[in-house]
Design a protein around this motif. Structure first.
Motif, short mmCIF file in Angstrom:
data_model
loop_
_atom_site.label_atom_id
_atom_site.label_comp_id
_atom_site.label_asym_id
_atom_site.label_seq_id
_atom_site.Cartn_x
_atom_site.Cartn_y
_atom_site.Cartn_z
N ALA A 1 0.83 -1.21 0.00
CA ALA A 1 0.00 0.00 0.00
C ALA A 1 0.86 1.25 0.00
CB ALA A 1 -0.92 -0.01 1.23
N ASN A 2 1.93 1.22 0.77
CA ASN A 2 2.83 2.37 0.84
C ASN A 2 3.59 2.60 -0.47
OD1 ASN A 2 2.12 2.98 3.49
ND2 ASN A 2 3.71 1.66 4.35
N LEU A 3 3.62 1.56 -1.31
CA LEU A 3 4.24 1.69 -2.64
C LEU A 3 3.23 2.12 -3.70
CD1 LEU A 3 6.56 -1.47 -2.56
CD2 LEU A 3 7.27 0.93 -2.36
N GLY A 4 1.99 2.36 -3.25
CA GLY A 4 0.99 2.90 -4.15
C GLY A 4 0.00 1.89 -4.72
N ASP A 5 0.02 0.63 -4.24
CA ASP A 5 -0.93 -0.37 -4.74
C ASP A 5 -2.31 -0.07 -4.15
OD1 ASP A 5 -2.54 -2.87 -4.74
OD2 ASP A 5 -0.75 -3.72 -5.68
N ILE A 6 -3.25 0.32 -5.01
CA ILE A 6 -4.57 0.78 -4.55
C ILE A 6 -5.36 -0.34 -3.89
CG2 ILE A 6 -6.77 1.78 -5.27
CD1 ILE A 6 -5.19 3.08 -7.60
N ASN B 1 -8.61 6.05 2.82
CA ASN B 1 -8.74 7.35 2.15
C ASN B 1 -7.78 7.48 0.97
OD1 ASN B 1 -10.89 8.73 3.45
ND2 ASN B 1 -9.60 9.01 5.25
N LEU B 2 -6.61 6.81 1.05
CA LEU B 2 -5.71 6.80 -0.11
C LEU B 2 -6.39 6.11 -1.29
CD1 LEU B 2 -2.22 5.85 1.42
CD2 LEU B 2 -2.92 8.07 0.52
N CYS C 1 -4.23 -2.95 -2.38
CA CYS C 1 -3.63 -3.25 -1.08
C CYS C 1 -3.92 -2.15 -0.06
CB CYS C 1 -2.12 -3.46 -1.23
SG CYS C 1 -1.71 -5.04 -1.99
N GLN C 2 -4.06 -0.92 -0.50
CA GLN C 2 -4.47 0.15 0.40
C GLN C 2 -5.84 -0.16 0.99
OE1 GLN C 2 -4.26 3.51 -2.23
NE2 GLN C 2 -2.05 3.75 -2.02
N TYR C 3 -6.72 -0.64 0.12
CA TYR C 3 -8.06 -1.03 0.57
C TYR C 3 -8.00 -2.24 1.51
CZ TYR C 3 -12.44 -3.66 0.19
OH TYR C 3 -13.56 -4.41 0.46
N LEU C 4 -7.27 -3.29 1.10
CA LEU C 4 -7.21 -4.52 1.90
C LEU C 4 -6.54 -4.27 3.25
CD1 LEU C 4 -6.29 -7.05 -0.92
CD2 LEU C 4 -8.47 -6.91 0.30
N LYS D 1 -10.27 6.82 -6.24
CA LYS D 1 -11.61 6.44 -6.71
C LYS D 1 -11.76 4.92 -6.85
CE LYS D 1 -12.86 10.79 -8.97
NZ LYS D 1 -11.81 11.59 -8.31
N TYR D 2 -11.34 4.21 -5.80
CA TYR D 2 -11.47 2.74 -5.79
C TYR D 2 -12.80 2.39 -5.14
CZ TYR D 2 -10.03 -2.15 -5.31
OH TYR D 2 -9.95 -3.52 -5.40
N PRO D 3 -13.79 1.91 -5.90
CA PRO D 3 -15.15 1.70 -5.38
C PRO D 3 -15.27 0.84 -4.13
CG PRO D 3 -15.16 1.63 -7.76
CD PRO D 3 -13.71 1.67 -7.35
N PRO D 4 -14.54 -0.30 -4.00
CA PRO D 4 -14.70 -1.08 -2.76
C PRO D 4 -14.35 -0.29 -1.50
CG PRO D 4 -13.67 -2.42 -4.46
CD PRO D 4 -13.70 -1.03 -4.98
N ALA D 5 -13.32 0.57 -1.59
CA ALA D 5 -12.94 1.39 -0.43
C ALA D 5 -14.02 2.42 -0.13
CB ALA D 5 -11.60 2.07 -0.69
#
Length: 242
Positions: free
Chosen positions: A19-24, A53-54, A26-29, A59-63
């Protein structure tokens, strides 16, 4: 794969790194896992919201849907209907944009960059958010004024994304002649049938009633019985899963 094995503490470590590397995704998970593991710990909840929030900024719908549910239930945050509706509206707008793209057949380039599974998950979350918002407008829930016409437009967007509940709702609207529409039994049968193909039990029962009475379709008591039997089988399967 720690996540598949249910080892969420190790999973969240690797998800957070990605997530910290920008994987959207993984940010959600990672945000979801920090929430489930938080036990009301403020640091974990802060990480949860930061990561979610990242993904929302991307604009990732599951998040977006997940945070809407957090505010709707007050789970990990102070309950806030306005914020829940704000996030649902965000997904509804994304859903409308997606359905417009699909109708113009301009989705091929986007889908080629995403796995089929990821596309399905995104569409499911967009459809569910839009359906929930439509239901709130239709019933006047969550401090919203009843607006059946706006609700119908939202149901239509969710239906285009194959949401069974939205298809069934449109069937009811056409059958009863609601939301600015005249009663249209042929359209009602069409939407009930589409919902039934997705396993919607109420739609099967509504179709059975129409067939029993010969409304919008040729009368057939036998056909109605078959539809009711199918609904009963689906209901039993659902109960077994529960």
């Amino acid at each position: 794969d720690y996540y598949t094995l249910g080892d969420f503490e190790n999973s969240v470590f690797y998800f957070e790194k990605a997530a910290n590397l920008g994987d959207i995704e993984c940010q959600y998970l990672a945000g979801q896992l920090f929430h489930s593991l938080s036990n009301n710990d403020s640091k974990n909840l802060e990480k949860c919201l930061f990561l979610l929030n990242l993904a929302i900024d991307a604009k990732y719908p599951p998040a977006i849907h997940y945070v809407a549910m957090m505010y709707g239930s007050g789970d990990g945050v102070q309950q806030n209907d306005s914020k829940m509706l704000q996030y649902l509206e965000m997904n509804a707008q994304l859903a409308e944009r997606l359905t417009n793209q699909q109708s113009q057949q301009s989705q091929q380039s986007q889908q080629s960059q995403q796995s089929e599974n990821e596309v399905d998950i995104i569409q499911q979350q967009l459809a569910e958010s839009t359906f929930m918002l439509a239901t709130f407008h239709f019933n006047g829930d969550r401090n919203l004024t009843k607006d059946s016409i706006k609700a119908r437009k939202l149901f239509d967007i969710a239906a285009k994304l194959n949401h069974a509940g939205a298809l069934s709702a449109l069937g009811v609207i056409y059958f009863q002649g609601m939301a600015g529409l005249k009663s249209d039994f042929i359209q009602a049968w069409k939407y009930y049938s589409l919902a039934a193909q997705l396993g919607d039990i109420n739609s099967l029962l509504n179709m059975a009633d129409m067939m029993e009475r010969g409304i919008g379709v040729k009368q057939s008591s036998h056909g109605a019985m078959v539809l009711r039997q199918h609904a009963s089988i689906l209901q039993n399967k659902q109960q077994e899963k529960e």
